[in-house]
Design a protein around this motif. Sequence first.
Motif, PDB file in Angstrom:
ATOM      1  N   LEU A  81     122.676 -12.670 -63.716  1.00 26.30           N
ATOM      2  CA  LEU A  81     123.363 -11.478 -63.500  1.00 26.30           C
ATOM      3  C   LEU A  81     124.279 -11.424 -63.994  1.00 26.30           C
ATOM      4  O   LEU A  81     125.413 -10.414 -64.759  1.00 26.30           O
ATOM      5  N   ALA A  82     125.102 -12.478 -63.568  1.00 24.90           N
ATOM      6  CA  ALA A  82     126.234 -13.166 -64.884  1.00 24.90           C
ATOM      7  C   ALA A  82     126.569 -12.853 -66.073  1.00 24.90           C
ATOM      8  O   ALA A  82     127.309 -12.181 -66.329  1.00 24.90           O
ATOM      9  N   VAL A  83     125.335 -13.199 -66.404  1.00 27.48           N
ATOM     10  CA  VAL A  83     125.505 -12.880 -68.308  1.00 27.48           C
ATOM     11  C   VAL A  83     124.992 -11.673 -68.529  1.00 27.48           C
ATOM     12  O   VAL A  83     125.673 -11.308 -69.348  1.00 27.48           O
ATOM     13  N   TYR A  84     124.449 -11.415 -67.808  1.00 22.55           N
ATOM     14  CA  TYR A  84     123.467  -9.602 -68.276  1.00 22.55           C
ATOM     15  C   TYR A  84     124.367  -8.713 -67.770  1.00 22.55           C
ATOM     16  O   TYR A  84     124.942  -7.436 -68.440  1.00 22.55           O
ATOM     17  N   GLU A  85     125.563  -9.073 -66.744  1.00 20.96           N
ATOM     18  CA  GLU A  85     125.794  -7.741 -65.488  1.00 20.96           C
ATOM     19  C   GLU A  85     127.549  -8.201 -65.702  1.00 20.96           C
ATOM     20  O   GLU A  85     128.149  -7.022 -65.524  1.00 20.96           O
ATOM     21  N   LEU A  86     127.727  -8.972 -65.475  1.00 27.11           N
ATOM     22  CA  LEU A  86     129.730  -9.241 -65.607  1.00 27.11           C
ATOM     23  C   LEU A  86     129.780 -10.214 -66.514  1.00 27.11           C
ATOM     24  O   LEU A  86     130.977 -10.654 -66.469  1.00 27.11           O
ATOM     25  N   LYS A  87     129.258  -9.957 -67.641  1.00 28.36           N
ATOM     26  CA  LYS A  87     130.277 -10.350 -69.334  1.00 28.36           C
ATOM     27  C   LYS A  87     129.855 -12.190 -69.567  1.00 28.36           C
ATOM     28  O   LYS A  87     130.791 -12.242 -70.230  1.00 28.36           O
ATOM     29  N   ALA A  88     129.373 -12.945 -68.617  1.00 28.12           N
ATOM     30  CA  ALA A  88     129.018 -14.249 -68.897  1.00 28.12           C
ATOM     31  C   ALA A  88     129.297 -14.411 -70.402  1.00 28.12           C
ATOM     32  O   ALA A  88     127.729 -13.934 -70.652  1.00 28.12           O
ATOM     33  N   GLU A  89     129.159 -15.152 -70.875  1.00 28.61           N
ATOM     34  CA  GLU A  89     128.637 -15.926 -72.396  1.00 28.61           C
ATOM     35  C   GLU A  89     128.394 -17.435 -72.093  1.00 28.61           C
ATOM     36  O   GLU A  89     128.127 -17.518 -73.397  1.00 28.61           O
ATOM     37  N   GLU A  90     128.983 -17.964 -71.586  1.00 27.25           N
ATOM     38  CA  GLU A  90     128.309 -19.036 -71.157  1.00 27.25           C
ATOM     39  C   GLU A  90     128.290 -19.979 -70.134  1.00 27.25           C
ATOM     40  O   GLU A  90     128.687 -19.114 -68.839  1.00 27.25           O
TER      41      GLU A  90
END
Length: 195
Positions: A81-90
Motif C-alpha cells: 500500500l505504501a508503494v502503490y498508493e502512498l508513493k514510497a519508492e524504497e
Amino acid sequence: MTLLDNVLAHNQKFVNDKQYEGFQTTKYPDKKVVIFTCMDTRLSQLLRSAMDINHGDAKFIKNAGAVISHPFGSVMRSILLAVYELKAEEVMVVGHHNCGMAGLESDGIVKKAKERGVSLKTIETLEFAGIDIKSFLTGFNNVEESVRNSVKLIKNHPLLPDTIPVHGLVISPDTGSLDLIVDGYGTKSTVNDVK
C-alpha cells in the motif's frame, strides 16, 4: 485517574491549544520511504533521530522484532500500500540489537498465558485446529539473519516491483549506530545474500 483518563485529558488540552498544527503534513512520505521496524519503545524517537527522519518523512510499520511471519499478511499488505498508493519508492527493514524476540521461546509465553487465565483447553483447541503455537510464538536467534530474511521476503514478493530497493539495517538501541546488513541498491556485496 486511569491511564486512559490521563490520555483523554491531555488530548483535550492538545486540541484546544492547537498543538496539532506543528504536525500537519500530507499522507505521502516526503522521503518516499517505508520503514519496517520493531515496536521496541527504545526506538520510538531514537530511530528517527539516528536516521534523520522527521515528521512526515516516512511511513512506519512496526511489530515485534521487525519479522514478516506471512508473505500475504498485514505487514506485506502495508508495504505494498505504501508503494502503490502512498508513493514510497524504497523500503528499509530495521531490526535492533538486544531485541526481545531474540531467543524467545514459546514455552515461556504459553506458561504466562496460562497464569493469566488462558485455559489449556483453549491452547489445545488451537493446536488441534492446525495452529502451530510453538512456531507462532518463537522468536529468532540472530537479528542480522532475521533482517536478511525479512528483506528477502519483501524483495522477492510477487507483487513488489523489481525497481523498489529494499534495504536491511540493524540499529543499536543504546547509541543509534546503524549496521548495514543489505544494501538494496546492489552497491554492496551484502545484497547478494538476498537474491
